[in-house]
Write a protein that holds these residues in place. Sequence first.
Motif, PDB file in Angstrom:
ATOM      1  N   PHE A 390     -30.061  26.628  -5.477  1.00 39.57           N
ATOM      2  CA  PHE A 390     -29.733  25.344  -4.894  1.00 39.57           C
ATOM      3  C   PHE A 390     -29.954  25.400  -3.388  1.00 39.57           C
ATOM      4  N   THR A 391     -29.949  24.230  -2.756  1.00 40.26           N
ATOM      5  CA  THR A 391     -30.198  24.164  -1.317  1.00 40.26           C
ATOM      6  C   THR A 391     -29.228  25.066  -0.563  1.00 40.26           C
ATOM      7  N   ARG A 392     -27.968  25.100  -1.023  1.00 44.46           N
ATOM      8  CA  ARG A 392     -26.979  25.914  -0.322  1.00 44.46           C
ATOM      9  C   ARG A 392     -26.876  27.332  -0.899  1.00 44.46           C
ATOM     10  N   GLY A 393     -27.763  27.661  -1.823  1.00 48.24           N
ATOM     11  CA  GLY A 393     -27.686  28.971  -2.466  1.00 48.24           C
ATOM     12  C   GLY A 393     -27.116  28.797  -3.857  1.00 48.24           C
ATOM     13  N   LYS A 394     -25.795  29.048  -3.979  1.00 48.33           N
ATOM     14  CA  LYS A 394     -25.161  28.833  -5.284  1.00 48.33           C
ATOM     15  C   LYS A 394     -24.660  27.405  -5.416  1.00 48.33           C
ATOM     16  N   GLY A 395     -24.711  26.890  -6.616  1.00 48.58           N
ATOM     17  CA  GLY A 395     -24.211  25.540  -6.873  1.00 48.58           C
ATOM     18  C   GLY A 395     -22.690  25.553  -6.833  1.00 48.58           C
ATOM     19  N   MET A 396     -22.115  24.598  -6.116  1.00 47.58           N
ATOM     20  CA  MET A 396     -20.662  24.568  -5.922  1.00 47.58           C
ATOM     21  C   MET A 396     -20.032  23.567  -6.884  1.00 47.58           C
ATOM     22  N   PHE A 397     -19.127  24.037  -7.710  1.00 51.68           N
ATOM     23  CA  PHE A 397     -18.339  23.104  -8.514  1.00 51.68           C
ATOM     24  C   PHE A 397     -17.282  22.454  -7.623  1.00 51.68           C
ATOM     25  N   HIS A 398     -17.084  21.175  -7.802  1.00 50.48           N
ATOM     26  CA  HIS A 398     -16.041  20.486  -7.045  1.00 50.48           C
ATOM     27  C   HIS A 398     -14.929  20.088  -8.008  1.00 50.48           C
ATOM     28  N   ALA A 399     -13.736  20.588  -7.760  1.00 54.18           N
ATOM     29  CA  ALA A 399     -12.596  20.178  -8.579  1.00 54.18           C
ATOM     30  C   ALA A 399     -12.152  18.794  -8.116  1.00 54.18           C
ATOM     31  N   ILE A 400     -12.217  17.838  -9.007  1.00 61.52           N
ATOM     32  CA  ILE A 400     -11.984  16.455  -8.597  1.00 61.52           C
ATOM     33  C   ILE A 400     -10.962  15.793  -9.510  1.00 61.52           C
ATOM     34  N   ASP A 401     -10.055  15.088  -8.892  1.00 61.46           N
ATOM     35  CA  ASP A 401      -9.049  14.363  -9.645  1.00 61.46           C
ATOM     36  C   ASP A 401      -9.427  12.886  -9.693  1.00 61.46           C
ATOM     37  N   TRP A 402      -9.127  12.234 -10.807  1.00 69.48           N
ATOM     38  CA  TRP A 402      -9.452  10.814 -10.937  1.00 69.48           C
ATOM     39  C   TRP A 402      -8.545   9.958 -10.055  1.00 69.48           C
ATOM     40  N   GLN A 403      -9.144   8.996  -9.375  1.00 70.15           N
ATOM     41  CA  GLN A 403      -8.383   8.018  -8.586  1.00 70.15           C
ATOM     42  C   GLN A 403      -8.699   6.623  -9.113  1.00 70.15           C
ATOM     43  N   PRO A 404      -7.704   5.774  -9.225  1.00 68.15           N
ATOM     44  CA  PRO A 404      -7.990   4.413  -9.697  1.00 68.15           C
ATOM     45  C   PRO A 404      -8.803   3.634  -8.654  1.00 68.15           C
ATOM     46  N   PRO A 405      -9.486   2.563  -9.077  1.00 68.20           N
ATOM     47  CA  PRO A 405     -10.228   1.750  -8.112  1.00 68.20           C
ATOM     48  C   PRO A 405      -9.299   1.094  -7.093  1.00 68.20           C
ATOM     49  N   ALA A 406      -9.884   0.593  -6.000  1.00 64.11           N
ATOM     50  CA  ALA A 406      -9.081   0.056  -4.900  1.00 64.11           C
ATOM     51  C   ALA A 406      -8.306  -1.192  -5.301  1.00 64.11           C
ATOM     52  N   GLU A 407      -8.883  -1.970  -6.182  1.00 65.69           N
ATOM     53  CA  GLU A 407      -8.210  -3.204  -6.589  1.00 65.69           C
ATOM     54  C   GLU A 407      -8.100  -3.203  -8.110  1.00 65.69           C
ATOM     55  N   THR A 408      -6.928  -3.496  -8.609  1.00 58.89           N
ATOM     56  CA  THR A 408      -6.774  -3.559 -10.059  1.00 58.89           C
ATOM     57  C   THR A 408      -6.319  -4.961 -10.459  1.00 58.89           C
ATOM     58  N   ALA A 409      -6.588  -5.304 -11.707  1.00 61.97           N
ATOM     59  CA  ALA A 409      -6.218  -6.635 -12.192  1.00 61.97           C
ATOM     60  C   ALA A 409      -4.696  -6.772 -12.204  1.00 61.97           C
ATOM     61  N   ASP A 410      -4.218  -7.983 -11.962  1.00 58.03           N
ATOM     62  CA  ASP A 410      -2.779  -8.224 -11.996  1.00 58.03           C
ATOM     63  C   ASP A 410      -2.531  -9.623 -12.556  1.00 58.03           C
ATOM     64  N   ALA A 411      -1.301 -10.088 -12.434  1.00 58.44           N
ATOM     65  CA  ALA A 411      -0.968 -11.373 -13.043  1.00 58.44           C
ATOM     66  C   ALA A 411      -1.777 -12.518 -12.411  1.00 58.44           C
ATOM     67  N   GLU A 412      -1.991 -12.429 -11.103  1.00 59.85           N
ATOM     68  CA  GLU A 412      -2.689 -13.520 -10.433  1.00 59.85           C
ATOM     69  C   GLU A 412      -4.200 -13.462 -10.654  1.00 59.85           C
TER      70      GLU A 412
END
Lengths: 528, 377
Positions: A390-412
């Motif tokens: 890879f460009t940086r040598g070894k390929g780096m795994f990124h540990a990533i946690d899921w984040q919800p989108p910035a806006e979620t549906a609501d009553a309005e």
Amino acid sequence: MTNTVACAEKADVILITGSNTTENHPVISAGVKRAVESGRTKLIVVDPRYIKIAGFADIFMRQNLGSDVAWLNGMMHVIIKEDLYDKDFVAERTEGFEELKASVEKYTPAHVEEISGIPADLLVEAARMYAGAKVASILYCMGITQHTSGTDNVKSLANLAMLCGNLGMPGGGVNPLRGQNNVQGACDMGGLPNVYTAYQAVNSEEVARKMEGAWGVEGVSLELGMKATEMIPAAHDGRLKALYVLGENPLVSDADLNHAEKSLANLELMVVQDLFMTETAEMADVVLPGRCFAEKDGTFSNTERRVQRVRQAVEAPGEAWDDWKIIGEIATRMGYPMSYGNAEEIFEEIRQVTPSYAGITYERIAVEGLHWPCLNEEHPGTPILHSTQFTRGKGMFHAIDWQPPAETADAEYPLYLTTGRVLYQYHTGTMTMRSEGLMDRAPESFVEISPKDAATYGIEDGTRVNIASRRGTINALVKVSHKAVDGTVFIPFHYAHAAANKLTNAALDPVSGIPEFKVCAVKLSAES
Amino acid sequence: MTDQNILVMNGNEFTFEPGETILDVARRHSVDIPTLCHLKGATPTGACRICVVEVEGARTLLAACATPAGKNMVIRTESPQVVEARRTILKLMLASGNHNCAARGSDEQDWTAFQLAVEAGDGSNKLCPTWGDCRLQDLAYRYQVDGEGHPGTASPYPLEDVNPMIVRDFSRCILCGRCVQACNEIQVNKAISFGFRGAETKIIAAGDKPLKDSDCVFCGECVQVCPVAALVEKNPRYDVRPWETEQVRTTCTYCGVGCQIHLHVRDNKVVKVTGVEDMAPNYGSLCVKGRFGFDFIHAPDRLTKPLVRKNGQLEETSWEEALDFVADKLGQIKKDHGPNSIGLLTSARVSNEENYVAQKFARAVIKTNNVDHCARL
């Protein structure tokens, strides 16, 4: 793309996600369909809409908007748990595996189902199919990147591909399908706030000195510049005074248009160089007529990094000039003489300062384009990236946690909106809306809604509705369609008269600065 | 020697790979066997039989496109028997349908009646729209045949021109099936197929509906592969003759695939677009935008003069004035507020050369890194 367009037909399994391939990249989709029809290749499609390519899939999974990291982690959870990953590749070519393993531990198929809505057993099946392939290709597009978690989504796809050793060989790879003819080239040429050509960092002293030498100037800036999505707010609060816009139409393509319009009105000077009096040009102080592709010589770099020739076929209308000539004239007037005789002269200069393009000449690409990196005139080009490292040598795994989108549906605002393109239109329609045939097929905007949602909201096919978000309201024709998933509507963003981007959310991915075009909350109401 | 994969074609020994057809071997060795229905990349159908060749020991002539090459085959590709067979096929094709070009032949009286009938169905008094760009016509000249002596058979199906892009003219269709293969096997849109039977046979879309009401996505692959005038782009249909145009090879301006295209130019105007065959990345294929979305080039509302805002209105001006204005104003803003008060949006739509010059302008002249484009949008 790490691989080539033709490569997809060499894969055992293709995973397509966030790409409405048949409408946005029809010629690439044909290759995928041919591979599937031949029986050689299995296809997994993950998309919030039942798009046409899904009809060719062995497995179709419909995820909730903005849940991509979750289902990707879920697939990796299964692949690690069932010991299906490529241990040699992981050991020899990558690092960070243990961190990845720990991070995906909690993404059990059941947990992923809660977040993404993808049935647990289907996710397991897809994971086994992808991991079971000798060579698998991932194709993705803006459905992955246009999220506040866009960078995380892309890294997660890279994690998955590395985990299964699917990089560096024909038929494999992580392949973004680029949406514009020369978006690859614009990036390669340093049309970005952080890099010069070939991704040489602007904040590197060494690079800065090199460019100063090549250009015969002193005092280039070492400071990172503003991204397009940062320039708009900067114009709003007065930090940006002048904006020079070359062949873009941010007043239709940007997120949260009402805000964008106010911001641009605030500028002391806006110069627009374009083919037509676009929505953006109408606000400009100066409008300069440029030339279209058929009127100029040069090169475009396609999605597979292939540099290809563009040739002049017709004379430009009136006094339209080559874009490089216009800019060169302004530079000269500002005290830096910049006069090129033709496009090839510019390309020769590009080669001098751009290592990945150094070996490409107009003569070499007269018949067939070359893939960069192409380091010297004997170099054959590089159709497939990362074949030994890879460009940086070894390929780096990124540990990533899921984040919800910035806006979620609501009553309005109870429904989700996602946006995209349709086959017959292109971006803001400046070009396609002047074609009789294309306009005949796709004359106006629409809101695509599932039959169940249509029933819930008492909306009928072919009527008009108002669609409102926290940022604006538009009016569009209703298209009741099984393509749409319950709870999510789709609107194409091409049409200025019903601009989907009046509704979209300008919340940005913190790294890439991409707005979350693919997720926002809206409500529908019958036209009053 | 006989263990090797060798055959004899027109007296020459050629090697072949297992799986190759006679046609593949011929093409690889530059032996010209004519084809009509054969479509590269699709399953050979052998439908038109124009590629028949003589193989020693075979009872009949064999279709080169569908016959696997075999060890020690002795093949003749232009023997008298082969030529006669091709002439017969061509005669029948020319005699059926509205092939109103010189290749059809006919004595004068018969021609007049024939031409009037064609005009009635076609709405034009001109010769066939693909005159000069027709595989059937080429072969008629090559084998020196015309359609005389055969009673003409008219097509039972009227012309379809209800969409702005593609005209389907069943009266000129030779039922070679290339369009069906292009649609089903190359583009895999599955919009058209063979319908009806016998003399009624027709290429149909969605149970015999107009293309616009079918699964057709107007990629135009069928138009590009049609060897005759059954499928033609609507706008240039009678307006543009191939000898009047020049083809310029370039790269499509829409999405990032970078399809290689030919712009067909007449009188400084792009009149037609076709995909470049046998060339990556698209190998002749295009989509509807690439093939039919070029009207913007010559749109009447193209900007043709620089405009500068004066008293609230954008007014036409000279390049000198516009360029001076921009240079002065940018210089002033840079002086008053610093280089980082100026931003430049370059473009994913323009060339590498133009992007390079744009970012160089921002960095070397303005001295800011406020450069970006719409990659994110």
